[in-house]
Design an enzyme around this catalytic site. Structure first.
Site, PDB file in Angstrom:
ATOM      1  N   ARG A  13      40.780  42.778  39.664  1.00 36.11           N
ATOM      2  CA  ARG A  13      41.518  42.154  38.540  1.00 36.11           C
ATOM      3  C   ARG A  13      41.173  40.664  38.445  1.00 36.11           C
ATOM      4  O   ARG A  13      40.863  40.158  37.370  1.00 36.11           O
ATOM      5  CB  ARG A  13      43.042  42.319  38.752  1.00 36.11           C
ATOM      6  CG  ARG A  13      43.574  43.688  38.439  1.00 36.11           C
ATOM      7  CD  ARG A  13      45.060  43.798  38.781  1.00 36.11           C
ATOM      8  NE  ARG A  13      45.260  43.815  40.227  1.00 36.11           N
ATOM      9  CZ  ARG A  13      45.223  44.917  40.974  1.00 36.11           C
ATOM     10  NH1 ARG A  13      45.050  46.092  40.404  1.00 36.11           N
ATOM     11  NH2 ARG A  13      45.394  44.855  42.281  1.00 36.11           N
ATOM     12  N   MET A  14      41.215  39.961  39.567  1.00 33.55           N
ATOM     13  CA  MET A  14      40.883  38.532  39.545  1.00 33.55           C
ATOM     14  C   MET A  14      39.388  38.310  39.396  1.00 33.55           C
ATOM     15  O   MET A  14      38.951  37.425  38.657  1.00 33.55           O
ATOM     16  CB  MET A  14      41.393  37.853  40.828  1.00 33.55           C
ATOM     17  CG  MET A  14      42.876  37.539  40.834  1.00 33.55           C
ATOM     18  SD  MET A  14      43.400  36.560  39.420  1.00 33.55           S
ATOM     19  CE  MET A  14      42.297  35.179  39.504  1.00 33.55           C
ATOM     20  N   LYS A  62      24.351  41.939  48.844  1.00 33.62           N
ATOM     21  CA  LYS A  62      23.528  40.881  49.466  1.00 33.62           C
ATOM     22  C   LYS A  62      22.723  40.191  48.390  1.00 33.62           C
ATOM     23  O   LYS A  62      22.387  40.818  47.378  1.00 33.62           O
ATOM     24  CB  LYS A  62      22.508  41.516  50.414  1.00 33.62           C
ATOM     25  CG  LYS A  62      23.044  41.956  51.723  1.00 33.62           C
ATOM     26  CD  LYS A  62      21.869  42.229  52.673  1.00 33.62           C
ATOM     27  CE  LYS A  62      22.348  42.988  53.886  1.00 33.62           C
ATOM     28  NZ  LYS A  62      21.748  44.271  54.063  1.00 33.62           N
ATOM     29  N   ALA A  96      41.164  32.730  48.354  1.00 31.45           N
ATOM     30  CA  ALA A  96      42.368  32.988  47.564  1.00 31.45           C
ATOM     31  C   ALA A  96      43.097  34.251  47.993  1.00 31.45           C
ATOM     32  O   ALA A  96      44.246  34.481  47.590  1.00 31.45           O
ATOM     33  CB  ALA A  96      41.985  33.096  46.085  1.00 31.45           C
ATOM     34  N   THR A  98      45.350  36.877  49.825  1.00 30.29           N
ATOM     35  CA  THR A  98      46.599  36.729  50.592  1.00 30.29           C
ATOM     36  C   THR A  98      46.790  37.961  51.501  1.00 30.29           C
ATOM     37  O   THR A  98      45.983  38.895  51.467  1.00 30.29           O
ATOM     38  CB  THR A  98      47.799  36.576  49.639  1.00 30.29           C
ATOM     39  OG1 THR A  98      47.821  37.707  48.760  1.00 30.29           O
ATOM     40  CG2 THR A  98      47.707  35.299  48.832  1.00 30.29           C
ATOM     41  N   HIS A 156      55.832  40.729  41.032  1.00 27.43           N
ATOM     42  CA  HIS A 156      54.413  40.985  40.784  1.00 27.43           C
ATOM     43  C   HIS A 156      54.204  42.424  40.320  1.00 27.43           C
ATOM     44  O   HIS A 156      55.067  43.282  40.498  1.00 27.43           O
ATOM     45  CB  HIS A 156      53.581  40.752  42.050  1.00 27.43           C
ATOM     46  CG  HIS A 156      53.340  39.299  42.365  1.00 27.43           C
ATOM     47  ND1 HIS A 156      54.216  38.545  43.083  1.00 27.43           N
ATOM     48  CD2 HIS A 156      52.316  38.469  42.028  1.00 27.43           C
ATOM     49  CE1 HIS A 156      53.757  37.302  43.195  1.00 27.43           C
ATOM     50  NE2 HIS A 156      52.608  37.226  42.560  1.00 27.43           N
ATOM     51  N   LYS A 160      50.091  45.393  43.569  1.00 26.29           N
ATOM     52  CA  LYS A 160      49.955  44.388  44.643  1.00 26.29           C
ATOM     53  C   LYS A 160      50.201  45.025  46.010  1.00 26.29           C
ATOM     54  O   LYS A 160      51.173  45.751  46.202  1.00 26.29           O
ATOM     55  CB  LYS A 160      50.920  43.219  44.406  1.00 26.29           C
ATOM     56  CG  LYS A 160      50.740  42.092  45.415  1.00 26.29           C
ATOM     57  CD  LYS A 160      51.358  40.791  44.938  1.00 26.29           C
ATOM     58  CE  LYS A 160      51.245  39.680  45.964  1.00 26.29           C
ATOM     59  NZ  LYS A 160      49.858  39.353  46.335  1.00 26.29           N
TER      60      LYS A 160
HETATM   61  N1  LIG Z   1      45.249  32.478  45.429  1.00 25.54           N
HETATM   62  C1  LIG Z   1      45.498  32.902  44.188  1.00 25.54           C
HETATM   63  O1  LIG Z   1      45.619  32.100  43.232  1.00 25.54           O
HETATM   64  C2  LIG Z   1      45.615  34.363  43.914  1.00 25.54           C
HETATM   65  C3  LIG Z   1      45.412  35.257  44.912  1.00 25.54           C
HETATM   66  N2  LIG Z   1      45.392  36.588  44.635  1.00 25.54           N
HETATM   67  C4  LIG Z   1      45.070  37.455  45.749  1.00 25.54           C
HETATM   68  O2  LIG Z   1      43.715  37.873  45.563  1.00 25.54           O
HETATM   69  C5  LIG Z   1      43.555  39.173  46.131  1.00 25.54           C
HETATM   70  C6  LIG Z   1      42.911  40.088  45.099  1.00 25.54           C
HETATM   71  O3  LIG Z   1      43.807  40.305  44.034  1.00 25.54           O
HETATM   72  P1  LIG Z   1      43.414  41.275  42.811  1.00 25.54           P
HETATM   73  O4  LIG Z   1      42.191  40.784  42.140  1.00 25.54           O
HETATM   74  O5  LIG Z   1      44.649  41.484  42.020  1.00 25.54           O
HETATM   75  O6  LIG Z   1      43.090  42.620  43.626  1.00 25.54           O
HETATM   76  P2  LIG Z   1      42.102  43.824  43.238  1.00 25.54           P
HETATM   77  O7  LIG Z   1      42.431  44.935  44.176  1.00 25.54           O
HETATM   78  O8  LIG Z   1      42.142  44.069  41.777  1.00 25.54           O
HETATM   79  O9  LIG Z   1      40.656  43.221  43.572  1.00 25.54           O
HETATM   80  C7  LIG Z   1      40.103  43.153  44.845  1.00 25.54           C
HETATM   81  C8  LIG Z   1      38.666  43.617  44.738  1.00 25.54           C
HETATM   82  O10 LIG Z   1      38.037  43.468  46.007  1.00 25.54           O
HETATM   83  C9  LIG Z   1      37.389  44.704  46.297  1.00 25.54           C
HETATM   84  N3  LIG Z   1      37.107  44.865  47.719  1.00 25.54           N
HETATM   85  C10 LIG Z   1      37.675  45.694  48.632  1.00 25.54           C
HETATM   86  N4  LIG Z   1      37.064  45.569  49.823  1.00 25.54           N
HETATM   87  C11 LIG Z   1      36.078  44.631  49.666  1.00 25.54           C
HETATM   88  C12 LIG Z   1      35.094  44.091  50.528  1.00 25.54           C
HETATM   89  N5  LIG Z   1      35.017  44.451  51.809  1.00 25.54           N
HETATM   90  N6  LIG Z   1      34.242  43.158  50.029  1.00 25.54           N
HETATM   91  C13 LIG Z   1      34.325  42.768  48.741  1.00 25.54           C
HETATM   92  N7  LIG Z   1      35.235  43.269  47.858  1.00 25.54           N
HETATM   93  C14 LIG Z   1      36.095  44.181  48.331  1.00 25.54           C
HETATM   94  C15 LIG Z   1      38.335  45.742  45.730  1.00 25.54           C
HETATM   95  O11 LIG Z   1      37.752  47.021  45.641  1.00 25.54           O
HETATM   96  P3  LIG Z   1      38.757  48.315  45.662  1.00 25.54           P
HETATM   97  O12 LIG Z   1      39.519  48.244  44.408  1.00 25.54           O
HETATM   98  O13 LIG Z   1      37.834  49.489  45.751  1.00 25.54           O
HETATM   99  O14 LIG Z   1      39.599  48.141  46.904  1.00 25.54           O
HETATM  100  C16 LIG Z   1      38.590  45.103  44.373  1.00 25.54           C
HETATM  101  O15 LIG Z   1      37.522  45.324  43.487  1.00 25.54           O
HETATM  102  C17 LIG Z   1      44.933  39.589  46.619  1.00 25.54           C
HETATM  103  O16 LIG Z   1      45.055  39.271  47.989  1.00 25.54           O
HETATM  104  C18 LIG Z   1      45.872  38.710  45.812  1.00 25.54           C
HETATM  105  O17 LIG Z   1      47.117  38.512  46.426  1.00 25.54           O
HETATM  106  C19 LIG Z   1      45.566  37.082  43.389  1.00 25.54           C
HETATM  107  C20 LIG Z   1      45.800  36.229  42.343  1.00 25.54           C
HETATM  108  C21 LIG Z   1      45.881  34.797  42.524  1.00 25.54           C
HETATM  109  O1  LIG Z   2      48.391  39.653  43.885  1.00 28.22           O
HETATM  110  C1  LIG Z   2      48.604  38.866  42.934  1.00 28.22           C
HETATM  111  O2  LIG Z   2      48.562  39.228  41.756  1.00 28.22           O
HETATM  112  C2  LIG Z   2      48.912  37.473  43.257  1.00 28.22           C
HETATM  113  N1  LIG Z   2      48.865  37.096  44.503  1.00 28.22           N
HETATM  114  C3  LIG Z   2      49.017  35.785  45.009  1.00 28.22           C
HETATM  115  C4  LIG Z   2      50.096  35.737  46.069  1.00 28.22           C
HETATM  116  O3  LIG Z   2      50.258  36.701  46.823  1.00 28.22           O
HETATM  117  O4  LIG Z   2      50.764  34.711  46.189  1.00 28.22           O
HETATM  118  C5  LIG Z   2      49.145  34.746  43.940  1.00 28.22           C
HETATM  119  C6  LIG Z   2      49.723  35.186  42.629  1.00 28.22           C
HETATM  120  O5  LIG Z   2      51.092  35.119  42.684  1.00 28.22           O
HETATM  121  C7  LIG Z   2      49.205  36.521  42.160  1.00 28.22           C
END
Ligand SMILES: NC(=O)C1=CN([C@@H]2O[C@H](COP(=O)(O)OP(=O)(O)OC[C@H]3O[C@@H](n4cnc5c(N)ncnc54)[C@H](OP(=O)(O)O)[C@@H]3O)[C@@H](O)[C@H]2O)C=CC1
Ligand SMILES: O=C(O)C1=N[C@H](C(=O)O)C[C@H](O)C1
Length: 264
Positions: A13-14, A62, A96, A98, A156, A160
């Site tokens: 998603r991100m 890679k 980023a 968590t 959320h 999540k």
């Molecule tokens: N710091 C910030 O501002 C924010 C942080 N976050 C955090 O970011 C993280 C991701 O969120 P979100 O995008 O919603 O999650 P998603 O599950 O949508 O995206 C994560 C992606 O990473 C993939 N993935 C899984 N394993 C690996 C690997 N070993 N190497 C590379 N990619 C991999 C997943 O694949 P698959 O779907 O197959 O598992 C998926 O495509 C969460 O921890 C969230 O809390 C989110 C928003 C804001």
């Molecule tokens: O998983 C999310 O979506 C988000 N995760 C981050 C968190 O765990 O703080 C940041 C944001 O709130 C969105």
């Protein structure tokens, strides 16, 4: 010269929003979009996956292309891989993800000895500003007669995986530090008895497609202050992360946070 950026978790998603915003930003160049080999979209064009049309950048594991910074929004194992990639490439890391375990956190701190790392549970400007406001509130209310009860609510999307959010935990740490609180609890049930003042309670709501909101309550006897910060969509996090990548590229090794990036 544009900052060369790699994205880890690019099909997520991100990751998709980073690709969509990153490809429009002339001050940076997307050079690699990483996913793990077993991902259902592995090998596909990252732009098509993100809904912005073909970019000629495939979801890969890679690359030999050099990059200045790697941004990780994935899962704990993915974050671990991103740290290793960043160190090997001598690139800046924007972390980023968590819900990390202690071993992952130790690895990030160790990496910061050799590369610049921006590490924050929220890349949003308004969330980081609200953290500052909570520090002011905590400091002002720490010795208030009758006490101030701190409760942190976060909401959320249903997908999540970690709870409470990394952001809620960071709000709690910052406030606890200002108010001298050491007890952190998660929800309540049964008959826990009257609430002690020296605790912070977290409540995690999971519902629908909510991109993230946090409410921090300071409850006094006779009056209450609540601070709420709410995302309307994920672009606040994605644009903050891209800004962090540009900030960190070429900086000296060390741990940086979003206050450094945003000048807060
Ligand atoms: N710091 C910030 O501002 C924010 C942080 N976050 C955090 O970011 C993280 C991701 O969120 P979100 O995008 O919603 O999650 P998603 O599950 O949508 O995206 C994560 C992606 O990473 C993939 N993935 C899984 N394993 C690996 C690997 N070993 N190497 C590379 N990619 C991999 C997943 O694949 P698959 O779907 O197959 O598992 C998926 O495509 C969460 O921890 C969230 O809390 C989110 C928003 C804001
Ligand atoms: O998983 C999310 O979506 C988000 N995760 C981050 C968190 O765990 O703080 C940041 C944001 O709130 C969105």
């Amino acid at each position: 010269m544009p900052t060369k950026v790699a994205i880890n978790g690019a099909a997520g998603r991100m990751g998709q929003r980073l690709v969509a915003l990153g490809c429009q930003d002339e001050s940076l160049e997307l050079v690699a979009c990483f996913e793990y080999t077993g991902h259902p979209k592995f090998g596909k064009d990252a732009g098509e996956v993100a809904g912005v049309g073909e970019l000629g950048l495939h979801l890969i594991e890679k690359t030999d292309e050099p990059y200045d910074a790697i941004i990780d929004f994935s899962v704990p194992e993915g974050a671990h891989a991103a740290v290793e990639r960043a160190v090997a490439a001598k690139a800046a890391l924007v972390m980023a993800t968590t819900g990390l375990e202690d071993e992952h956190k130790a690895k990030i701190r160790e990496a910061a000895n050799v590369i610049p790392v921006v590490w924050a549970p929220s890349m949003s400007t308004t969330v980081n500003l609200t953290m500052k406001l909570c520090e002011i509130a905590g400091e002002a209310l720490k010795d208030i007669p009758g006490g101030a009860d701190v409760e942190i609510l976060e909401r959320h999307h249903r997908f999540k995986e970690d709870s409470p959010s990394g952001t809620a935990l960071r709000f709690g740490e910052l406030i606890a530090d200002k108010m001298g609180i050491t007890r952190h609890i998660h929800g309540r049930e049964g008959r826990p008895g009257a609430r002690p003042h020296d605790e912070i309670a977290y409540h995690a709501i999971r519902t629908g497609d909510n991109p993230g909101e946090h409410t921090i309550i300071f409850g006094l006897l006779g009056e209450t202050i609540e601070l709420t910060v709410r995302a309307s969509n994920r672009d606040c996090y994605a644009s903050g992360a891209l800004q962090a990548a540009k900030f960190a590229a070429g900086k000296k090794p060390g741990l940086y946070n979003m206050n450094d990036v945003l000048g807060l």
